[in-house]
Design an enzyme around this catalytic site. Sequence first.
Site, PDB file in Angstrom:
ATOM      1  CG  ASP A  56      14.468   7.053  -9.338  1.00 61.56           C
ATOM      2  OD1 ASP A  56      15.302   7.705  -9.983  1.00 61.56           O
ATOM      3  OD2 ASP A  56      13.830   6.090  -9.816  1.00 61.56           O
ATOM      4  N   GLY A  57      14.823   8.658  -4.946  1.00 61.23           N
ATOM      5  CA  GLY A  57      14.313   9.326  -3.751  1.00 61.23           C
ATOM      6  C   GLY A  57      14.970  10.673  -3.533  1.00 61.23           C
ATOM      7  CG  ASN A 129       7.338   9.085  -9.172  1.00 60.91           C
ATOM      8  OD1 ASN A 129       7.603   9.494 -10.295  1.00 60.91           O
ATOM      9  ND2 ASN A 129       8.196   8.385  -8.449  1.00 60.91           N
ATOM     10  CG  ASP A 159      -4.156  -4.598  -0.007  1.00 55.28           C
ATOM     11  OD1 ASP A 159      -5.111  -5.002   0.671  1.00 55.28           O
ATOM     12  OD2 ASP A 159      -3.123  -5.275  -0.202  1.00 55.28           O
ATOM     13  CB  THR A 170       8.254   3.756 -15.029  1.00 52.18           C
ATOM     14  OG1 THR A 170       8.707   5.019 -14.529  1.00 52.18           O
ATOM     15  CG2 THR A 170       7.949   3.869 -16.510  1.00 52.18           C
ATOM     16  CB  ALA A 171       7.161   4.634  -9.684  1.00 49.35           C
ATOM     17  CE1 TYR A 172       2.380   0.087  -4.673  1.00 51.59           C
ATOM     18  CE2 TYR A 172       1.768   2.206  -3.741  1.00 51.59           C
ATOM     19  CZ  TYR A 172       1.741   0.834  -3.695  1.00 51.59           C
ATOM     20  OH  TYR A 172       1.079   0.191  -2.679  1.00 51.59           O
ATOM     21  CB  SER A 175       5.306  -2.493  -8.611  1.00 51.35           C
ATOM     22  OG  SER A 175       4.559  -1.626  -7.775  1.00 51.35           O
ATOM     23  CB  ALA A 194      -4.293  -6.163  -3.565  1.00 49.42           C
TER      24      ALA A 194
END
Length: 270
Positions: A56-57, A129, A159, A170-172, A175, A194
């Site tokens: 992906d990168g 993204n 954070d 669907t990325a960061y 998560s 966070a």
Amino acid sequence: MNIVLYHRKVTTELQQYMSQLNQALLSRGAHTTMCSDRDPLPAETNLDLVISIGGDGTLLSAIHQIGSRGIPVIGINFGHLGFLTAVGRSTDVDQLAQSLLGGNTRVENRTILSVSVDSLPHFHTHCLNEVSLHRSASLSTLTAKLYVDDQYLATYTGDGVIVATPTGSTAYNLSCGGPILTPDCGCSVVTPIAPHTMTLRSIIVPDTSTLRLVTTTDLPQCALGTDSTSQPIEGGSTITITKAPFTIRLLRMQDQSFFTAIQEKLSWGK
């Protein structure tokens, strides 16, 4: 058809696959150019396709080079999860070449975000993204206020905070507990990283909205992430995020969809 084969890190396996794919395309009448992330894409206006070979990168790197040129791009996964890529490394190169040249693909127009920072007057970038605001090396928490179309919404203390496109959901964003958005939903999602306040959760906003993240001066510096790059910014900066006036034309095979990608990559329905 004029095709660019784009890559970053070259392994023996990737080099062999790229050479085989190149020969398969040439034998079917295509014109090909090899290009790495260290080289700019050819300036010709008649490029028909960019094939990104990597993870992906690598695909994000190719997309940043394509910018607003409207060139379709497809990814062959030589990375790990490869959620954005459409083709696995085990795919037969002759079958793939025939599908690409024979039109056995479809285009998904993916939203791009435009990002600027008031403390960096010459900084302006685009991302597929997400935009993410983080505390830097300091262990102190980051505080940022969010405005949606000039209306104050919330103060995020923790954070950091993420603003993601449907593609980036669907990325960061995922998560960090954010929701998955379908590519055509016309929305962005704002997700705290966070957070100190448990009631702060993700919020989905129209992608036509102008979002502003205003950092406080408590931290002398924080980090602004745009896809896979990071930029230090001063505390007290305002980050403005809008929908870009162009989209990225991401190719999928005819038998693929966003939902089949979720099933395959995230093991849903198993």
